[in-house]
Design a protein around this motif. Structure first.
Motif, PDB file in Angstrom:
ATOM      1  N   HIS A 306       0.792  -1.231   0.000  1.00 53.81           N
ATOM      2  CA  HIS A 306       0.000   0.000   0.000  1.00 53.81           C
ATOM      3  C   HIS A 306       0.828   1.286   0.000  1.00 53.81           C
ATOM      4  O   HIS A 306       0.483   2.255  -0.661  1.00 53.81           O
ATOM      5  N   ARG A 307       1.954   1.270   0.757  1.00 58.15           N
ATOM      6  CA  ARG A 307       2.659   2.522   1.025  1.00 58.15           C
ATOM      7  C   ARG A 307       3.202   3.172  -0.254  1.00 58.15           C
ATOM      8  O   ARG A 307       4.068   2.608  -0.912  1.00 58.15           O
ATOM      9  N   SER A 370      -4.390  -7.345   0.372  1.00 58.20           N
ATOM     10  CA  SER A 370      -3.842  -6.715   1.582  1.00 58.20           C
ATOM     11  C   SER A 370      -2.671  -7.515   2.142  1.00 58.20           C
ATOM     12  O   SER A 370      -1.819  -6.970   2.823  1.00 58.20           O
ATOM     13  N   HIS A 371      -2.699  -8.788   1.893  1.00 58.91           N
ATOM     14  CA  HIS A 371      -1.731  -9.676   2.531  1.00 58.91           C
ATOM     15  C   HIS A 371      -0.319  -9.313   2.109  1.00 58.91           C
ATOM     16  O   HIS A 371       0.100  -9.590   0.976  1.00 58.91           O
ATOM     17  N   ALA A 408       7.134  -5.812   7.191  1.00 58.33           N
ATOM     18  CA  ALA A 408       6.689  -6.974   6.418  1.00 58.33           C
ATOM     19  C   ALA A 408       7.885  -7.738   5.856  1.00 58.33           C
ATOM     20  O   ALA A 408       7.890  -8.975   5.834  1.00 58.33           O
ATOM     21  N   GLN A 412       7.457 -11.474   7.264  1.00 58.61           N
ATOM     22  CA  GLN A 412       6.696 -12.433   6.453  1.00 58.61           C
ATOM     23  C   GLN A 412       7.602 -13.514   5.857  1.00 58.61           C
ATOM     24  O   GLN A 412       8.551 -13.218   5.120  1.00 58.61           O
ATOM     25  N   ILE A 441       8.888   1.643  11.318  1.00 58.31           N
ATOM     26  CA  ILE A 441       7.700   1.325  12.100  1.00 58.31           C
ATOM     27  C   ILE A 441       6.800   0.430  11.256  1.00 58.31           C
ATOM     28  O   ILE A 441       6.808   0.529  10.028  1.00 58.31           O
ATOM     29  N   GLY A 442       6.082  -0.461  11.908  1.00 61.04           N
ATOM     30  CA  GLY A 442       5.093  -1.277  11.211  1.00 61.04           C
ATOM     31  C   GLY A 442       3.752  -1.047  11.879  1.00 61.04           C
ATOM     32  O   GLY A 442       3.538  -1.521  12.996  1.00 61.04           O
ATOM     33  N   HIS A 508      -0.222   5.348  10.353  1.00 54.81           N
ATOM     34  CA  HIS A 508      -0.182   4.257   9.383  1.00 54.81           C
ATOM     35  C   HIS A 508      -0.997   4.626   8.141  1.00 54.81           C
ATOM     36  O   HIS A 508      -0.563   4.440   7.015  1.00 54.81           O
TER      37      HIS A 508
HETATM   38  C1  LIG Z   1      -0.021 -10.567   6.073  1.00 52.11           C
HETATM   39  C2  LIG Z   1      -0.533  -9.296   6.682  1.00 52.11           C
HETATM   40  N1  LIG Z   1      -0.586  -9.183   8.022  1.00 52.11           N
HETATM   41  C3  LIG Z   1      -1.024  -8.039   8.598  1.00 52.11           C
HETATM   42  C4  LIG Z   1      -1.440  -6.995   7.828  1.00 52.11           C
HETATM   43  C5  LIG Z   1      -1.966  -5.697   8.458  1.00 52.11           C
HETATM   44  N2  LIG Z   1      -1.017  -4.593   8.193  1.00 52.11           N
HETATM   45  C6  LIG Z   1      -1.221  -3.736   7.187  1.00 52.11           C
HETATM   46  S1  LIG Z   1       0.025  -2.631   7.045  1.00 52.11           S
HETATM   47  C7  LIG Z   1       0.830  -3.260   8.361  1.00 52.11           C
HETATM   48  C8  LIG Z   1       2.137  -2.684   8.784  1.00 52.11           C
HETATM   49  C9  LIG Z   1       3.156  -2.840   7.731  1.00 52.11           C
HETATM   50  O1  LIG Z   1       4.357  -2.280   8.124  1.00 52.11           O
HETATM   51  P1  LIG Z   1       5.533  -2.124   7.091  1.00 52.11           P
HETATM   52  O2  LIG Z   1       5.769  -3.390   6.375  1.00 52.11           O
HETATM   53  O3  LIG Z   1       6.692  -1.569   7.806  1.00 52.11           O
HETATM   54  O4  LIG Z   1       4.970  -1.105   6.011  1.00 52.11           O
HETATM   55  P2  LIG Z   1       4.499   0.391   6.264  1.00 52.11           P
HETATM   56  O5  LIG Z   1       3.008   0.370   6.407  1.00 52.11           O
HETATM   57  O6  LIG Z   1       5.187   0.885   7.463  1.00 52.11           O
HETATM   58  O7  LIG Z   1       4.910   1.115   5.049  1.00 52.11           O
HETATM   59  C10 LIG Z   1       0.132  -4.327   8.889  1.00 52.11           C
HETATM   60  C11 LIG Z   1       0.559  -5.100  10.073  1.00 52.11           C
HETATM   61  C12 LIG Z   1      -1.422  -7.180   6.442  1.00 52.11           C
HETATM   62  N3  LIG Z   1      -1.864  -6.254   5.605  1.00 52.11           N
HETATM   63  N4  LIG Z   1      -0.933  -8.319   5.903  1.00 52.11           N
END
Ligand SMILES: Cc1ncc(C[n+]2csc(CCOP(=O)(O)OP(=O)(O)O)c2C)c(N)n1
Length: 1009
Positions: A306-307, A370-371, A408, A412, A441-442, A508
């Motif tokens: 998404h970011r 989303s995953h 992630a 992951q 940050i996550g 976020h």
């Molecule tokens: C497999 C999975 N688990 C949990 C989520 C929920 N989730 C969405 S964004 C996020 C944080 C992600 O952090 P990071 O990878 O650092 O990316 P950022 O949003 O900081 O750019 C989480 C836990 C998800 N989308 N997919």
């Protein structure tokens, strides 16, 4: 001196164990363009162990000296010259060099020392100092990134080095700073100079390794690659940019920054997962693409979460801005059927001119769920497929870029699985560039709670990928590492990671309050000047651009956004199909419709069956010795061909072989897929006498055939299934199959099944014809897990319409329309007007691979034949249907148990057994015909799986629907259970007998309504 002290203190030398390991490996040394191999044992005649000053850490240095001396004795200090002369002249161990005498007197050794080397300065000290400098240089190369200024916020709490060490570690002192030291060939800090004062050595190392770039590469066990990286970062003045480059960089920073600002102004309460804090991602990606395009890449396939995704779509892929903006209008009507998806998940494909290279380039961003990170293997598979179809065997024309979040990337497991595909012959994409948006940050979780490794990128070390950490607040440093990364990929065709150390200016998403959980971090972020502003100030100060020009550039981009926004208001309809990441040109009609709605016969001629069968039964290479057991298997195949029957393995040959012959590529991948887990397939024959000599008979079917790829995969389901799904995405004209080792292991890839296979078409209007082969069947012998696939884990959209007959043409009039089955397939997911590619899930056999009755005649495969969605009973029951008391519907291997039991009980004419071969879409039409055919029979569903794990809940309402709910559907099978199967053979057999008893007890269900 303070700086030296702290620096040196943090750059500890290798431990003894590490040193021993380094020395134990033969290494390559670059010497004047040529490469030569040398062993860790010195070439000199003198024993290393016997020299008092030669220990593990010094041998590198001595080697350097030795080679320099070999080239020209004057290259080294006189003392070394004498030492090597003596050693080469055969001085006995320990005698080539002797310590100088103590200052306070004479000793016995002095006379012999003088005889050997003549009067010497303090050689030992000299050697030690050189060694210390050598160690220091190496320490910067290994651990310079620990002290680089990577964090724009300066809050990183990663503690790399807490072991005590002092400057004395290297024996260097302030007084040594102005001494000149010869530089080893493993550094490029000297430029054209071979020796430098220590002070300058340290300064240059600091410049190379401890500024805004931290290079992590010394774990790579390839000297040439390490040398290449050293050269890229150590060579003095290497990081310089032309005026033009700086201007372009600024323009890209403006676009990246102002795009987010524009969205924020217009839709302040919408989630967009903005890029603020990591705006340099956009110039980073563009630099990689420019460089890659210049070196011949024509297609770049990207995957990201998404970011910053909207920003990438707008400013990297160049999706029309109005198409993006109109996605923010919630009232916009969707033109396509299906659920659609949120704007920051959609894919994109765009061909455009790259202005830097002046070449056409295709950019695609793969749609993703989303995953997080689930899309990684999918991107790799699609990339591999595109390389395959354009004959790009080295990855020179097609490449992938994966963009990750720090949390992630570290968290992951699919990231690890994907990395492990990177160097496997049938899965490599010849180097992926990974870019990590490391905003520290996550969601709300700090790195110290989110990972156990110092960096989020440590997972990449397993494949020896270099990792370039860079402070994302320095766009020039970012641009430089991106250039190097692209060059690296182009040179070595291996993965590389760029770690953009940045921050996340907002929560976020734009609605989140980050101060709840990271108060201090966000106090700091609030004080942080934006990166564009900082960079603009810098380039204005340098005279690259005037303040006026800068303002103009900003105004110009803002105007572009405003105009697009105005145009976006005219968009009345949202076409998800405009967001396709993998268009299939030629597969659709010009209107985007399927070219045909009929399903041609899949039969092939007798001659072709015989030909393919004979290939399957032979070894098409000369002088190729196969295993004796395999000879028997091939002989058995030959016999089947002469009897005109096929077992499963031969049937597979017929299917694949006939497609290959028609020019359709077939790719089968999975753990041990080449032989087949149950040793039935043997698509790759191994010469018993010649190592690694193989033969793939399927590639010897006809001279113009398409190539057959069969490959054993890494032991991964999630990664490999994702990869094959991506491969299948690239072209509709291929059969791509993934085989699970045992069917039940598919659930470690459940995310790919749920998020892509099951729902991909509904979300992204994207078709995919991936085939899953899942060995299944309760054998009562291999433990509780192996037997069972849980039917309910499979694509829910295919399980709808249970209580209503599908409203398809002709059906209500009970006239079986010819294209009913095809239309029904189209209608799954209710997307009717798409071309016809659907995922196929096949529950394949295990014991039936060898069951004497599980064979099909050639007659069932001749022209005009089709896949049978059900196989009706054609025995005595069918001869007098009115006498039949029961229809047992079933699927899979229980059929053979049922017919055996029926025979034993003499009930062949009173019980019909009907096999449902296609469970989904449910063959309502044919099942209805069967229940109508036996009007006096009760209806039973029989399955070997436990009641809660098989098909009963799925088929029961559907079978009832075919009878207009006038006839109940009874159950004969095991009761519900938590585990898929018992681990006890006896219990298994008892359960089986019990279910057969109830299946054939014609009174079992009477009075139970
Ligand atoms: C497999 C999975 N688990 C949990 C989520 C929920 N989730 C969405 S964004 C996020 C944080 C992600 O952090 P990071 O990878 O650092 O990316 P950022 O949003 O900081 O750019 C989480 C836990 C998800 N989308 N997919």
């Amino acid at each position: 001196m303070h700086r030296l002290r702290t620096t040196v203190a943090r750059l500890r030398p290798l431990t003894a164990a590490q040193t021993a390991q380094t020395l134990a490996q033969p290494r390559l040394l670059a010497i004047e363009g040529g490469l030569r191999t040398f062993q860790p044992v010195r070439r000199q005649n003198t024993s290393v162990a016997a020299e008092p000053f030669l220990n593990g850490t010094s041998s590198n240095y001595v080697e350097e000296m030795y080679y320099a001396w070999l080239e020209n004795p004057r290259n080294v200090h006189k003392s070394w010259d004498i030492f090597f002369r003596n050693a080469n002249a055969g001085a006995p161990p320990g005698a080539a060099y002797q310590s100088p005498p103590p200052l306070n007197g004479t000793s016995q050794g002095l006379a012999s020392f003088q005889t050997l080397v003549g009067a010497q300065p303090n050689v030992e000290k000299l050697v030690e100092d050189h060694l210390a400098v050598q160690s220091l240089i190496r320490a910067y190369q290994v651990r310079g990134h620990h002290i680089a200024k990577l964090d724009p916020l300066n809050i990183s709490c990663v503690d790399f080095d807490d072991a005590p060490c002092t400057v004395g570690f290297y024996g260097l002192a302030e007084s040594d700073l102005d001494k000149v030291f010869r530089l080893p060939t493993t550094t490029f800090i000297g430029g054209n100079e071979g020796a430098l004062p220590l002070r300058e050595i340290i300064r240059r190392l600091e410049m190379a390794y401890c500024q805004h770039i931290g290079v992590e590469f010394m774990f790579i066990n390839d000297v040439e690659q390490c040398q290449w990286i050293r050269q890229k970062f150590e060579t003095p003045g290497v990081m310089q940019f032309s005026l033009e480059e700086k201007r372009t960089l600024l323009a890209r920073m403006i676009r990246s920054t102002r795009f987010e600002e524009f969205l924020q102004r217009k839709w302040s309460s919408e989630k967009r997962f903005g890029l603020e804090g990591c705006e340099s991602l956009i110039p980073a990606l563009k630099t990689i693409i420019d460089m890659s395009s210049q070196s011949g890449v024509e297609s770049v396939i990207m995957g990201m979460s998404h970011r910053g995704r909207l920003n990438v779509l707008a400013n990297v892929i160049r999706k029309e801005l109005e198409q993006i903006f109109c996605q923010f209008d919630s009232k916009l009507e969707a033109a396509d059927e299906g659920s659609g998806d949120v704007k920051y998940h959609l894919g994109m494909y765009h061909k455009r001119m790259n202005r830097v290279s002046d070449k056409l380039i295709t950019l695609s961003l793969v749609a993703n769920p989303s995953h997080l990170e689930a899309v990684d293997p999918v991107v790799q598979g699609k990339t591999k497929a595109e390389q395959f179809y354009c004959g790009d065997t080295e990855g020179k024309r097609v490449m992938s870029i994966l963009i990750h979040g720090d949390a992630a990337f570290a968290g992951q497991g699919i990231v690890y699985e994907t990395f492990h595909l990177s160097d496997l012959p049938s899965y490599t994409t010849h180097g992926t560039i990974h870019v990590v948006v490391n905003n520290q940050i996550g969601f709300t979780t700090d790195p110290r709670m989110a990972r156990s490794s110092p960096y989020p990128t440590d997972v990449a070390r397993v494949v020896n990928a270099p990792i370039f950490h860079v402070n994302a607040d320095d766009p020039e440093a970012v641009m430089y590492v991106c250039k190097v990364a692209a060059e690296w990929r182009n040179t070595f065709h291996k993965d590389v990671v760029i770690d953009l150390v940045c921050y996340r200016r907002n929560g976020h998403n734009e609605m989140d309050e980050p101060m709840f959980t990271q108060p201090l971090m966000y106090k700091q972020i609030k004080k942080q000047k934006g990166v564009l502003q900082k960079f603009a100030e810098k380039v204005i100060a340098e005279g690259v651009i005037t303040p006026h020009e800068y303002e103009e550039e900003i105004a110009q981009y803002d105007k572009i956004c405003e105009e697009a926004h105005t145009r976006s208001k005219d968009e009345k309809i949202l076409h998800i199909k405009h967001w396709l990441d993998s268009p299939w040109p030629g597969f659709f009609t010009l209107e985007g419709q399927p070219k045909s709605l009929s399903c041609p016969s899949t039969g092939i001629s007798e001659e072709e069956l015989g030909h393919i069968g004979n290939i399957a039964a032979s070894v098409p290479l000369e002088d190729f010795t196969i295993h004796g057991g395999l000879s028997r298997i091939l002989k058995g195949r030959g016999n089947m061909v002469s009897q005109r029957v096929c077992d499963w393995a031969l049937g597979e040959y017929m299917a694949f072989g006939s497609l290959l012959k028609d020019g359709i590529h077939v790719r089968l991948s999975g753990q041990d897929a080449e032989r087949g887990t149950f040793s039935h397939r043997h698509h790759v024959l191994h010469d018993q006498n010649v190592d690694k000599r193989i033969c793939i008979p399927m590639n010897h079917i006809s001279p113009n055939q398409a190539p057959y790829t069969v490959c054993n995969s890494s032991l991964s389901e999630y990664g490999v299934l994702g990869f094959e799904l991506g491969f299948a995405m690239a072209s509709p004209n291929a059969l791509v199959l993934w085989e699970a080792q045992f069917g039940d292991f598919h659930n470690t890839a459940q995310c790919i099944i749920d998020q892509f296979i099951s729902s991909g078409q509904a979300k992204w209007v994207r078709q995919n014809g991936i085939v899953l082969l899942l060995p299944h069947g309760m054998e009562g012998m291999v433990g509780t897990e192996k037997p069972d696939l849980k039917f309910f884990l499979f694509p829910p959209p295919l399980r709808v319409q249970s209580t209503r007959l599908p409203d398809l043409r002709g059906f209500y009039r009970c006239k079986l329309s010819e294209d009913f089955a095809v239309r029904q397939l189209y209608d799954c997911n209710w997307i009717i007007l798409q071309p016809f590619r659907k995922p196929l899930i096949v529950f394949t056999p295990k014991s039936l691979l060898r069951h004497p009755e599980a064979k099909s005649s050639f007659d069932d495969m001749l022209p005009g034949t089709h896949f049978k969605r059900i196989i009706p009973d054609d025995g005595p029951a069918a001869a007098s249907p009115e006498k039949v008391k029961r229809i047992i519907f079933c699927t899979g291997k229980i059929y053979y148990e049922l017919t055996r039991e029926r025979k034993n009980r003499g009930m062949d004419d009173s019980v019909a057994v009907v096999r449902i071969e296609q469970l989904s879409p449910f063959p309502f039409d044919l099942v209805k015909a069967e229940s109508d055919r036996f009007p006096n029979a009760d209806l039973v569903w029989c399955q070997e799986e436990h009641k809660n794990q098989g098909y009963y809940d799925y088929v029961r309402p559907r079978i009832r629907t075919t009878t207009n709910r006038t006839r109940p559907v009874w159950y004969a099978g095991r009761g519900p259970a938590a585990a898929p199967a018992t681990g006890n053979k006896q219990t298994h057999l008892t359960e089986l007998q019990r279910l057969l008893d109830s299946a054939f007890d014609l009174e079992a269900f009477s009075g139970k309504l």
